[in-house]
Every structure is written in structure tokens, then in C-alpha cells.
Design a protein around this motif. Structure first.
Motif, PDB file in Angstrom:
ATOM      1  N   ALA A 145      44.071  21.328   8.867  1.00 23.46           N
ATOM      2  CA  ALA A 145      44.654  20.173   8.832  1.00 23.46           C
ATOM      3  C   ALA A 145      43.917  19.452   7.522  1.00 23.46           C
ATOM      4  CB  ALA A 145      44.542  19.327   9.997  1.00 23.46           C
ATOM      5  N   GLY A 146      43.036  19.973   6.990  1.00 23.97           N
ATOM      6  CA  GLY A 146      42.159  19.156   6.044  1.00 23.97           C
ATOM      7  C   GLY A 146      41.500  18.236   6.526  1.00 23.97           C
ATOM      8  N   LEU A 164      42.232  11.613   8.488  1.00 18.62           N
ATOM      9  CA  LEU A 164      42.761  10.514   8.239  1.00 18.62           C
ATOM     10  C   LEU A 164      42.002   9.255   8.679  1.00 18.62           C
ATOM     11  CD1 LEU A 164      46.086  11.214   6.778  1.00 18.62           C
ATOM     12  CD2 LEU A 164      44.174  11.680   5.723  1.00 18.62           C
ATOM     13  N   VAL A 178      48.784  12.387   2.548  1.00 21.89           N
ATOM     14  CA  VAL A 178      49.700  13.533   3.165  1.00 21.89           C
ATOM     15  C   VAL A 178      50.243  14.577   1.985  1.00 21.89           C
ATOM     16  CG1 VAL A 178      51.672  13.938   4.377  1.00 21.89           C
ATOM     17  CG2 VAL A 178      50.221  12.226   5.209  1.00 21.89           C
ATOM     18  N   LEU A 236      47.211  16.717   0.818  1.00 20.23           N
ATOM     19  CA  LEU A 236      46.694  17.577   1.690  1.00 20.23           C
ATOM     20  C   LEU A 236      47.747  19.117   2.047  1.00 20.23           C
ATOM     21  CD1 LEU A 236      45.435  15.191   4.446  1.00 20.23           C
ATOM     22  CD2 LEU A 236      44.088  16.688   2.781  1.00 20.23           C
ATOM     23  N   VAL A 237      49.014  18.383   2.091  1.00 15.00           N
ATOM     24  CA  VAL A 237      50.032  19.612   2.299  1.00 15.00           C
ATOM     25  C   VAL A 237      49.984  20.404   0.920  1.00 15.00           C
ATOM     26  CG1 VAL A 237      52.503  20.070   2.711  1.00 15.00           C
ATOM     27  CG2 VAL A 237      51.375  18.115   3.781  1.00 15.00           C
ATOM     28  N   ALA A 241      47.059  22.221   3.745  1.00 14.32           N
ATOM     29  CA  ALA A 241      47.185  21.858   5.360  1.00 14.32           C
ATOM     30  C   ALA A 241      48.710  22.019   6.041  1.00 14.32           C
ATOM     31  CB  ALA A 241      47.163  20.174   5.072  1.00 14.32           C
ATOM     32  N   VAL A 272      48.496  17.384   9.913  1.00 17.43           N
ATOM     33  CA  VAL A 272      47.641  16.201   9.340  1.00 17.43           C
ATOM     34  C   VAL A 272      47.340  15.503  10.690  1.00 17.43           C
ATOM     35  CG1 VAL A 272      47.879  13.917   8.322  1.00 17.43           C
ATOM     36  CG2 VAL A 272      49.057  16.002   7.188  1.00 17.43           C
ATOM     37  N   LYS A 273      45.506  15.063  10.507  1.00 15.70           N
ATOM     38  CA  LYS A 273      45.225  14.523  11.651  1.00 15.70           C
ATOM     39  C   LYS A 273      45.084  13.066  11.499  1.00 15.70           C
ATOM     40  CE  LYS A 273      41.163  14.746  14.965  1.00 15.70           C
ATOM     41  NZ  LYS A 273      40.240  15.467  15.273  1.00 15.70           N
ATOM     42  N   ILE A 313      52.104   7.742   8.295  1.00 15.22           N
ATOM     43  CA  ILE A 313      51.491   9.189   8.157  1.00 15.22           C
ATOM     44  C   ILE A 313      52.415  10.144   8.872  1.00 15.22           C
ATOM     45  CG2 ILE A 313      49.443  10.606   8.736  1.00 15.22           C
ATOM     46  CD1 ILE A 313      47.763   8.144   8.367  1.00 15.22           C
ATOM     47  N   ALA A 370      54.525  13.103   7.122  1.00 13.50           N
ATOM     48  CA  ALA A 370      54.312  14.648   7.396  1.00 13.50           C
ATOM     49  C   ALA A 370      55.241  15.252   7.486  1.00 13.50           C
ATOM     50  CB  ALA A 370      53.198  14.614   8.554  1.00 13.50           C
ATOM     51  N   ALA A 416      52.054  16.084  12.635  1.00 13.07           N
ATOM     52  CA  ALA A 416      51.165  14.947  12.849  1.00 13.07           C
ATOM     53  C   ALA A 416      50.414  14.957  14.166  1.00 13.07           C
ATOM     54  CB  ALA A 416      51.794  13.560  12.373  1.00 13.07           C
TER      55      ALA A 416
END
Length: 439
Positions: A156-157, A160, A184, A187-188, A192, A195-196, A209, A213, A220
């Protein structure tokens, strides 16, 4: 305050995706398949393996097939069924499965590296063939990948979060909607597949977010605690990390706000406060049924990570409040599953009640103790987790056409889930993982 920069992320790329509209009256968004950041080497496409005589537990929840045959050619499962109706190809490598059970490779929804670069390889040898770290810089896995075979990695990287972050070393700070969307995207683009969000983020940014995502084709998920879980799910979260994230939605508003303010003032307040919250919840209160109904109706995935919170009477340092709180956590997980909530398995990487490398199996044992059947637990760790990862088209069950990620265990985990500790062989992408490999 320490601010982490996106420029530190390794230049891994993910494919662009079609924007997805959310919220939707049709439920969770239909997202494209996710992809691991570490492509797994394929075996000889002509090589066949036949596992003969094992009990097949295929991950889909149906009755087990006794005396089964599973045939793998190259990296794919090409046949799976009863011995009498499933032919063994001429020249296949035959593995005698008498006394064993064959299952899909286990999928770990919540793993933390914790600086132990050899741990992913060890988890692979224990049957975990795919994992997600929901809160770590992607390049932190470079060393683990160099050490040898590792599970499929779906990161997820960094999480956040909002100032002051609970874990600054693995957080990316976002302070407004523009920063949230930018984060976002970055990261993608770097790999990722999820995403968290973390618990200091306000609800409005969680919604931004989640929308960003979904527009990029990823899920997410969130560690909440100070954010009402039902509100966060309505804002668009696909998953909830930790059973403790449900706490503030299960107690009277004044009590929830007292806890929320204590954690906002001091990140460490949650460590004892979460047990205090859960020691006082009522599983029969209308608010509990309402929350579980919302989670079930929206198809939200809940990763309880019970093993990291385990506190038992007589355990070293365990207080009465911690023991009562943990008992309530387990009861809530069982009640959630009975209410139709999509419970999945996450190990947390290391936990107090298990030796290194066995956290996943300990989590499965606690889920069964909480009221899930062994079959429900196995499905939660395989096909249901594959659905959470958006990889169920190629992983998560033993059926023709899917990739050959398999685990062979001695005994019958449907009779005793502890059989999942007796791992005999693991196959990743059609290749057997050697016992000395991977950490």
C-alpha cells in the motif's frame, strides 16, 4: 515534526486505470485486478506436477474432496478433483498426498516487515504466498526481495496520516484535499495496489482519498480508532484494519469522544485505551447491530488482527481490563461474521502469542476460537482475501486456470485448524519452494 517525501519511493510503475465512480448504489466499486510488485518467475511450461491422494480444500467453501488429484502444468492449475475423475498426465512429477491436505496458498491482508528482511521468506515457507503491507515505503522491501523467494507483494505504500503522525517513519502526511489526491496518484504510480488511511486523518480527507483511490483503480482501507467506522465506510473505505477500529462506533458518544480526544492529544493513549473501550462495549446494543449491518450491506472487508491484541488471564503483564477487552474483541469478530461481515486474515507480521513466522497461523486459531468455523477461516485466508486484493481471477482457490500457489499440510485443518502449522510443502507459481529458501 518529520515529513516524509514521495521522492524517496523507488520508481516502480503501475498501469493507469479507468476512473471508478463512488459511492455507488450498486455497492463497492468494480476495480481492475491488482498486480504484485515482484513478478514471480515461471517454471518450465511443459513440466507437470500431480498431487495425488491428498484431501482437497479448494478455498471456495464447499465440501472437501477426499483422495483428490491436483494437476499443475507450468504455472497453472489445469485439473482438480476426485482421483476417479481426474487423470494424472503421463510423465508428471507425482507427489504422494496420503495424509495431507492441499489448499490454496495463504494470503496475508495485514503484514508488517518491522525491519526483519528475512521474515517474508520465512512466511512463504510457512504457506503465505501473497501478502500486503498496509503502511510501509515500497522500497523497504528491496532487501527482502534480494534475499531469495518471497511471497507475492501487494504493498500500500506509506500510510496517509495527519500531523503529528503516530509512525512518522512510515507515514506520508497530507493536510488538504489537493495533497491527498496528489499522494494517492504518486503511490499508485509507484506500485501501490491499495491505499491506507490512518486514524488522525479527518473524515473529509478520508472521503477524498477513497474517491481518489477508486479513480486510480485501487482500494482504500483504514486504521481508524478516532474516526467513526460507519461514517468512514460510508465515505468510501473498502476495508477496515484491526477490530479496534470499530471501538468508537460501539460506545456512547461521550465515551467515544473522550477516547478520541485522549488519542489526538497522545498517540500512545490508544494502547491501553482500546482495551478500556472494548471492556465496556455491549454486543447486544442497537448500535452494534447497526454497525455490523452497515459493514455487511456495503461488503466491507474487516481484518481483525486479533493476535496482536491477545491478552489472556495469567499472561505476563496482562491486566483484568486487557483480558476483558480482548475477550470482547473476539466475541465481536464472531458476531460480525454471523452478521455477514467479510472477515479476512491478517498476521501483523509478529505478535506476542506466536514464535517468529507463525503469526498467521495464530490469527487463524484465534478466529476459530472467536466463532468462525475452520472452513470459514480457511476461506477468509484464501479466496475472500483474494477478493479483498482484487486478484480472485487468478489466485485464492484451487481450480483450473488459476495460478499454482499451493500449500500442503499434514492432517485435516477442518478438524483442527492447528494442522495449518504442519506445513510440508509450498508451491509458488508452479515451483516448489525449497525449505532452505526464502529467508
Amino acid at each position: 515534526m518529520r515529513v516524509c517525501l514521495l521522492g524517496a519511493i523507488a520508481g516502480l510503475c503501475a498501469c493507469a486505470s479507468t476512473p471508478v465512480q463512488w459511492p455507488s448504489p450498486d455497492g463497492p466499486p468494480k476495480l481492475p485486478p491488482a498486480h504484485e510488485i515482484n513478478p514471480i518467475a515461471a517454471p518450465d511450461a511443459a513440466h507437470s506436477v500431480a498431487i495425488v491422494g491428498a484431501t482437497l480444500i479448494d478455498g471456495r467453501g464447499g465440501p472437501p474432496v477426499r483422495d483428490a488429484v491436483v494437476v499443475v502444468r507450468g504455472d497453472r492449475i489445469v485439473a482438480a478433483g476426485a482421483r476417479g475423475s481426474t487423470a494424472v498426465p503421463a510423465g508428471a512429477e507425482v507427489v504422494r498426498g496420503a495424509g495431507l491436505s492441499v489448499l490454496p496458498g495463504l494470503i496475508d491482508a495485514h503484514f508488517h516487515l518491522g525491519g526483519d528482511d528475512a521474515l517474508p521468506g520465512l512466511m512463504l515457507r510457512r504457506g503465505v504466498t501473497s501478502l500486503r503491507d498496509p503502511g510501509q515505503w515500497i522500497e523497504a522491501y528491496d532487501a527482502a526481495r534480494r534475499l531469495g523467494p518471497a511471497p507475492r507483494l501487494f504493498p500500500a505504500g506509506p500510510l496517509l496520516d495527519w500531523p503529528e503522525p503516530a509512525h512518522p517513519e512510515s507515514a506520508l502526511l497530507v493536510r488538504d484535499a489537493a495533497e491527498a489526491r496528489w499522494a494517492v496518484d504518486r503511490l499508485v504510480e509507484r506500485g501501490a495496489s491499495a491505499v491506507k488511511v490512518y486514524f488522525r486523518l479527518p473524515l473529509g480527507l478520508i472521503e477524498v482519498i477513497a474517491q481518489a483511490a477508486h479513480a486510480r483503480g485501487v482500494i482504500a482501507t483504514g486504521h481508524l480508532e478516532t474516526v467513526d467506522a460507519a461514517a468512514a465506510v460510508r465515505a468510501g473505505l473498502d476495508g477496515i484494519e484491526h477490530i479496534t477500529s470499530l471501538g468508537t462506533a460501539l460506545v456512547p458518544p461521550r465515551e467515544a469522544e473522550r477516547y478520541r480526544q485522549s488519542v489526538i492529544a497522545d498517540n500512545a493513549a490508544r494502547f491501553e485505551g482500546r482495551y478500556q473501550i472494548f471492556s465496556g462495549i455491549s454486543l447486544e446494543a442497537p448500535r452494534t447491530a447497526q454497525l455490523l449491518g452497515t459493514l455487511a450491506a456495503r461488503g466491507t472487508f474487516v481484518t481483525p488482527t486479533l493476535a496482536v491484541f491477545e491478552r489472556r488471564a495469567g499472561g505476563e503483564g496482562a491486566t483484568d481490563v486487557q483480558v476483558r477487552g480482548f475477550e470482547a474483541m473476539m466475541k465481536l469478530v464472531g458476531k460480525a461474521r454471523r452478521a455477514g461481515v467479510r472477515v479476512v486474515v491478517g498476521s501483523h507480521g509478529t505478535v506476542p502469542g506466536a514464535e517468529r513466522g507463525w503469526a498467521y497461523q495464530r490469527e487463524m486459531e484465534l478466529l476459530v476460537e472467536s466463532g468462525l468455523s475452520p472452513m470459514e477461516t480457511l476461506v477468509a485466508g484464501t479466496l475472500e482475501n483474494a477478493r479483498f486484493f482484487h486478484v480472485d481471477g487468478r489466485l485464492g482457490s484451487v481450480e483450473p486456470g488459476k495460478l499454482a500457489d499451493l500449500v500442503l499440510v499434514e492432517g485435516d485443518p477442518l478438524a483442527d485448524i492447528r494442522a495449518m502449522r504442519r506445513v510440508k510443502r509450498v508451491m509458488l507459481n508452479g515451483r516448489w519452494v525449497e525449505r532452505g529458501q526464502g529467508g
